[in-house]
Design a protein around this motif. Structure first.
Motif, PDB file in Angstrom:
ATOM      1  N   VAL A  55     -33.689   3.272  23.203  1.00 36.00           N
ATOM      2  CA  VAL A  55     -32.955   2.009  23.353  1.00 36.00           C
ATOM      3  C   VAL A  55     -33.417   0.983  22.315  1.00 36.00           C
ATOM      4  CG1 VAL A  55     -32.410   0.099  24.927  1.00 36.00           C
ATOM      5  CG2 VAL A  55     -32.632   2.431  25.816  1.00 36.00           C
ATOM      6  N   TYR A  56     -34.709   0.999  22.014  1.00 34.37           N
ATOM      7  CA  TYR A  56     -35.289   0.027  21.069  1.00 34.37           C
ATOM      8  C   TYR A  56     -36.074   0.784  19.989  1.00 34.37           C
ATOM      9  CZ  TYR A  56     -34.436  -3.068  25.079  1.00 34.37           C
ATOM     10  OH  TYR A  56     -33.866  -3.753  26.118  1.00 34.37           O
ATOM     11  N   PRO A  57     -35.364   1.405  19.036  1.00 34.97           N
ATOM     12  CA  PRO A  57     -36.060   2.231  18.040  1.00 34.97           C
ATOM     13  C   PRO A  57     -36.909   1.435  17.050  1.00 34.97           C
ATOM     14  CG  PRO A  57     -33.721   2.073  17.530  1.00 34.97           C
ATOM     15  CD  PRO A  57     -33.901   1.453  18.881  1.00 34.97           C
ATOM     16  N   GLY A  58     -36.541   0.205  16.778  1.00 34.85           N
ATOM     17  CA  GLY A  58     -37.278  -0.591  15.796  1.00 34.85           C
ATOM     18  C   GLY A  58     -37.422  -2.019  16.266  1.00 34.85           C
ATOM     19  N   GLN A  59     -37.244  -2.940  15.342  1.00 34.88           N
ATOM     20  CA  GLN A  59     -37.334  -4.354  15.704  1.00 34.88           C
ATOM     21  C   GLN A  59     -36.150  -4.762  16.580  1.00 34.88           C
ATOM     22  OE1 GLN A  59     -40.736  -4.700  14.852  1.00 34.88           O
ATOM     23  NE2 GLN A  59     -39.908  -6.763  15.083  1.00 34.88           N
ATOM     24  N   LEU A  60     -36.395  -5.689  17.459  1.00 34.15           N
ATOM     25  CA  LEU A  60     -35.365  -6.184  18.370  1.00 34.15           C
ATOM     26  C   LEU A  60     -34.650  -7.360  17.692  1.00 34.15           C
ATOM     27  CD1 LEU A  60     -37.555  -4.677  20.130  1.00 34.15           C
ATOM     28  CD2 LEU A  60     -36.835  -6.126  22.012  1.00 34.15           C
ATOM     29  N   GLN A  61     -33.854  -7.048  16.692  1.00 33.72           N
ATOM     30  CA  GLN A  61     -33.306  -8.094  15.831  1.00 33.72           C
ATOM     31  C   GLN A  61     -32.377  -9.054  16.575  1.00 33.72           C
ATOM     32  OE1 GLN A  61     -31.556  -5.924  12.540  1.00 33.72           O
ATOM     33  NE2 GLN A  61     -33.535  -5.699  11.519  1.00 33.72           N
ATOM     34  N   LYS A  62     -31.533  -8.523  17.443  1.00 31.78           N
ATOM     35  CA  LYS A  62     -30.618  -9.391  18.190  1.00 31.78           C
ATOM     36  C   LYS A  62     -31.404 -10.346  19.080  1.00 31.78           C
ATOM     37  CE  LYS A  62     -26.657  -9.210  21.380  1.00 31.78           C
ATOM     38  NZ  LYS A  62     -27.238 -10.037  22.470  1.00 31.78           N
ATOM     39  N   GLN A  63     -32.369  -9.813  19.783  1.00 32.92           N
ATOM     40  CA  GLN A  63     -33.169 -10.657  20.676  1.00 32.92           C
ATOM     41  C   GLN A  63     -34.045 -11.629  19.879  1.00 32.92           C
ATOM     42  OE1 GLN A  63     -32.814  -7.326  21.082  1.00 32.92           O
ATOM     43  NE2 GLN A  63     -31.675  -7.254  23.013  1.00 32.92           N
ATOM     44  N   GLU A  64     -34.528 -11.200  18.734  1.00 36.47           N
ATOM     45  CA  GLU A  64     -35.314 -12.101  17.892  1.00 36.47           C
ATOM     46  C   GLU A  64     -34.481 -13.289  17.436  1.00 36.47           C
ATOM     47  OE1 GLU A  64     -38.609  -9.066  15.884  1.00 36.47           O
ATOM     48  OE2 GLU A  64     -36.736  -9.489  14.837  1.00 36.47           O
ATOM     49  N   ALA A  65     -33.227 -13.032  17.065  1.00 35.87           N
ATOM     50  CA  ALA A  65     -32.340 -14.128  16.648  1.00 35.87           C
ATOM     51  C   ALA A  65     -32.070 -15.074  17.812  1.00 35.87           C
ATOM     52  CB  ALA A  65     -31.036 -13.562  16.098  1.00 35.87           C
ATOM     53  N   GLU A  66     -31.824 -14.515  19.001  1.00 35.38           N
ATOM     54  CA  GLU A  66     -31.568 -15.359  20.178  1.00 35.38           C
ATOM     55  C   GLU A  66     -32.784 -16.202  20.535  1.00 35.38           C
ATOM     56  OE1 GLU A  66     -28.351 -12.352  22.388  1.00 35.38           O
ATOM     57  OE2 GLU A  66     -30.424 -12.476  23.089  1.00 35.38           O
ATOM     58  N   LEU A  67     -33.958 -15.582  20.488  1.00 37.55           N
ATOM     59  CA  LEU A  67     -35.176 -16.300  20.852  1.00 37.55           C
ATOM     60  C   LEU A  67     -35.589 -17.295  19.765  1.00 37.55           C
ATOM     61  CD1 LEU A  67     -37.270 -13.477  22.546  1.00 37.55           C
ATOM     62  CD2 LEU A  67     -36.063 -15.379  23.636  1.00 37.55           C
ATOM     63  N   THR A  68     -35.279 -16.986  18.527  1.00 37.38           N
ATOM     64  CA  THR A  68     -35.551 -17.962  17.460  1.00 37.38           C
ATOM     65  C   THR A  68     -34.776 -19.244  17.721  1.00 37.38           C
ATOM     66  OG1 THR A  68     -36.084 -16.318  15.759  1.00 37.38           O
ATOM     67  CG2 THR A  68     -35.257 -18.450  14.998  1.00 37.38           C
ATOM     68  N   ASP A  69     -33.499 -19.111  18.035  1.00 37.93           N
ATOM     69  CA  ASP A  69     -32.691 -20.298  18.341  1.00 37.93           C
ATOM     70  C   ASP A  69     -33.207 -21.003  19.591  1.00 37.93           C
ATOM     71  OD1 ASP A  69     -30.086 -21.843  17.789  1.00 37.93           O
ATOM     72  OD2 ASP A  69     -29.867 -21.299  19.897  1.00 37.93           O
ATOM     73  N   ALA A  70     -33.553 -20.219  20.621  1.00 33.88           N
ATOM     74  CA  ALA A  70     -34.045 -20.814  21.878  1.00 33.88           C
ATOM     75  C   ALA A  70     -35.364 -21.540  21.664  1.00 33.88           C
ATOM     76  CB  ALA A  70     -34.203 -19.725  22.933  1.00 33.88           C
ATOM     77  N   PHE A  71     -36.290 -20.939  20.946  1.00 38.92           N
ATOM     78  CA  PHE A  71     -37.591 -21.559  20.730  1.00 38.92           C
ATOM     79  C   PHE A  71     -37.477 -22.796  19.838  1.00 38.92           C
ATOM     80  CE2 PHE A  71     -40.776 -17.912  21.706  1.00 38.92           C
ATOM     81  CZ  PHE A  71     -40.129 -17.678  22.907  1.00 38.92           C
ATOM     82  N   ARG A  72     -36.522 -22.774  18.922  1.00 41.87           N
ATOM     83  CA  ARG A  72     -36.284 -23.982  18.109  1.00 41.87           C
ATOM     84  C   ARG A  72     -35.778 -25.114  18.991  1.00 41.87           C
ATOM     85  NH1 ARG A  72     -33.260 -21.404  12.714  1.00 41.87           N
ATOM     86  NH2 ARG A  72     -35.174 -20.578  11.745  1.00 41.87           N
ATOM     87  N   ARG A  73     -34.926 -24.795  19.942  1.00 41.34           N
ATOM     88  CA  ARG A  73     -34.413 -25.829  20.842  1.00 41.34           C
ATOM     89  C   ARG A  73     -35.527 -26.362  21.750  1.00 41.34           C
ATOM     90  NH1 ARG A  73     -28.747 -25.967  20.910  1.00 41.34           N
ATOM     91  NH2 ARG A  73     -27.888 -24.376  19.526  1.00 41.34           N
ATOM     92  N   ILE A  74     -36.383 -25.472  22.215  1.00 37.35           N
ATOM     93  CA  ILE A  74     -37.523 -25.938  23.003  1.00 37.35           C
ATOM     94  C   ILE A  74     -38.381 -26.883  22.161  1.00 37.35           C
ATOM     95  CG2 ILE A  74     -39.680 -25.227  24.098  1.00 37.35           C
ATOM     96  CD1 ILE A  74     -38.256 -22.660  24.989  1.00 37.35           C
ATOM     97  N   LYS A  75     -38.588 -26.523  20.908  1.00 36.74           N
ATOM     98  CA  LYS A  75     -39.395 -27.370  20.015  1.00 36.74           C
ATOM     99  C   LYS A  75     -38.708 -28.697  19.753  1.00 36.74           C
ATOM    100  CE  LYS A  75     -43.240 -27.303  17.521  1.00 36.74           C
ATOM    101  NZ  LYS A  75     -44.579 -27.064  18.132  1.00 36.74           N
TER     102      LYS A  75
END
Length: 341
Positions: free
Chosen positions: A105-125
């Motif tokens: 299910v997750y062969p490499g980097q979790l790119q979709k989730q990384e993009a979602e969390l990048t936006d979320a963490f920026r909003r938290i900041k």
């Protein structure tokens, strides 16, 4: 020209009534990378164990200690006897079967989730400039922990995000009934991370929250916070409902509210009664199936969310930070003028 001008004015009015304008966080210097601890950990199986363990301890610090002691229950990293437990783990079929499915299910980097969390963490900041961004690690827990929060890190148990039809979940129904495991999908991952940070780190629930109302408003504030941090995530993923359950709550919101008032539930402090409206469940027994539709669970959580949203709509001058520190549930309810029809 008059029609165009009219449409322009109507557009402005609709925009003004539609809530607060979305914020631009593109320039906030946060770029989330989810470290694949599970891959690094597997190298203990293929490389000399002791030097690899030292490398993991240097790279992951407290997380490696917590994982070894609390998830694997292999003992302290200060005691090399835990290597014996690790060898037993690695040679067992459960570990290898689980590793196979996680990597499928997750062969490499979790790119979709990384993009979602990048936006979320920026909003938290954006809202909380002094909030330190945790490091994010992916692991698998042997179905013990979907997420975990520690000192400076947030862990994600990928074995509990394998997809609703994972071959493992039917054997775990006593711990994770179907109405819970159906949410163990990659699509739910980012919402559970943000919820975990909110509940377990930033806004831990006060022990003073004894009444159903106080718990409703607390949960409503958590979900409203998620609205601001995950503006593009569907409501169903935030609260963990199906789309049908969301519709059921909306269709019967006045019935739900009327029942709570008639039964004097808002100020109830009996935990057993309160749990019916707060905890996970397949449905709410008191409502059964209205008009042939199975009821949604967690009606207190959903109703608290509506109260908080209406409160913020009626008070656009209240900031997110002010809302989250406001523990006066009664005042929020009163000022929301929540009267669903």
């Amino acid at each position: 020209m008059k029609q165009i001008y009219l449409f322009f004015i109507v557009g402005l009015l609709l925009s003004a009534c539609g809530g607060k304008k979305d914020i631009d966080v593109s320039n906030i210097p946060i770029d989330v990378k989810i470290a694949r601890f599970d891959h690094d950990f597997d190298q203990l199986r293929t490389k000399p164990m002791e030097p690899q363990a030292i490398a993991l301890l240097q790279k992951y610090g407290d997380f490696y200690r917590d994982y070894t002691q609390q998830i694997l229950e292999a003992g302290s990293v200060q005691d090399t006897n835990y290597f014996k437990t690790l060898r037993e783990v690695f040679k067992g079929r459960p570990y290898n079967d689980l590793k196979h499915d996680v990597d499928s299910v997750y062969p490499g980097q979790l790119q979709k989730q990384e993009a979602e969390l990048t936006d979320a963490f920026r909003r938290i900041k954006y809202y909380y400039p002094k909030k330190n961004t945790p490091k994010v690690y992916a692991y698998f827990s042997g179905f013990k922990a979907q997420t975990s929060v520690g000192d400076g890190y947030f862990g994600i148990g990928l074995d509990l995000f394998l997809g609703a039809n994972s071959r493992f979940y039917p054997a775990l129904t006593e711990v994770f009934p179907r109405y819970i495991s159906r949410r163990f999908t990659p699509e739910h991952l980012s919402a559970r991370v943000v919820e975990g940070i909110a509940r377990e780190d930033m806004f831990v629930e006060s022990d003073d929250n004894k009444t159903l109302l106080s718990k409703m408003v607390y949960n409503g504030k958590i979900l409203y916070f998620m609205d601001q941090v995950l503006p593009n995530v569907p409501d169903s993923l935030k609260i963990g409902f199906t789309s049908q359950q969301i519709k059921w709550c909306d269709d019967f919101k006045s019935t739900i509210w009327g029942y709570m008032l008639e039964q004097n539930l808002l100020y109830e402090t009996d935990l057993q009664k309160i749990q019916t409206y707060i905890n996970e469940a397949p449905f709410t027994p008191q409502f059964g199936g209205l008009q042939g539709n199975p009821s949604a669970p967690k009606l207190g959580v959903w109703t608290g969310w509506q109260i908080v949203k209406q409160y913020m709509e009626k008070h656009p001058d209240v900031t997110l930070q002010q809302l989250m520190v406001n523990n006066d549930a009664q005042q929020i309810l009163n000022d929301s003028k929540y009267r669903p029809k």
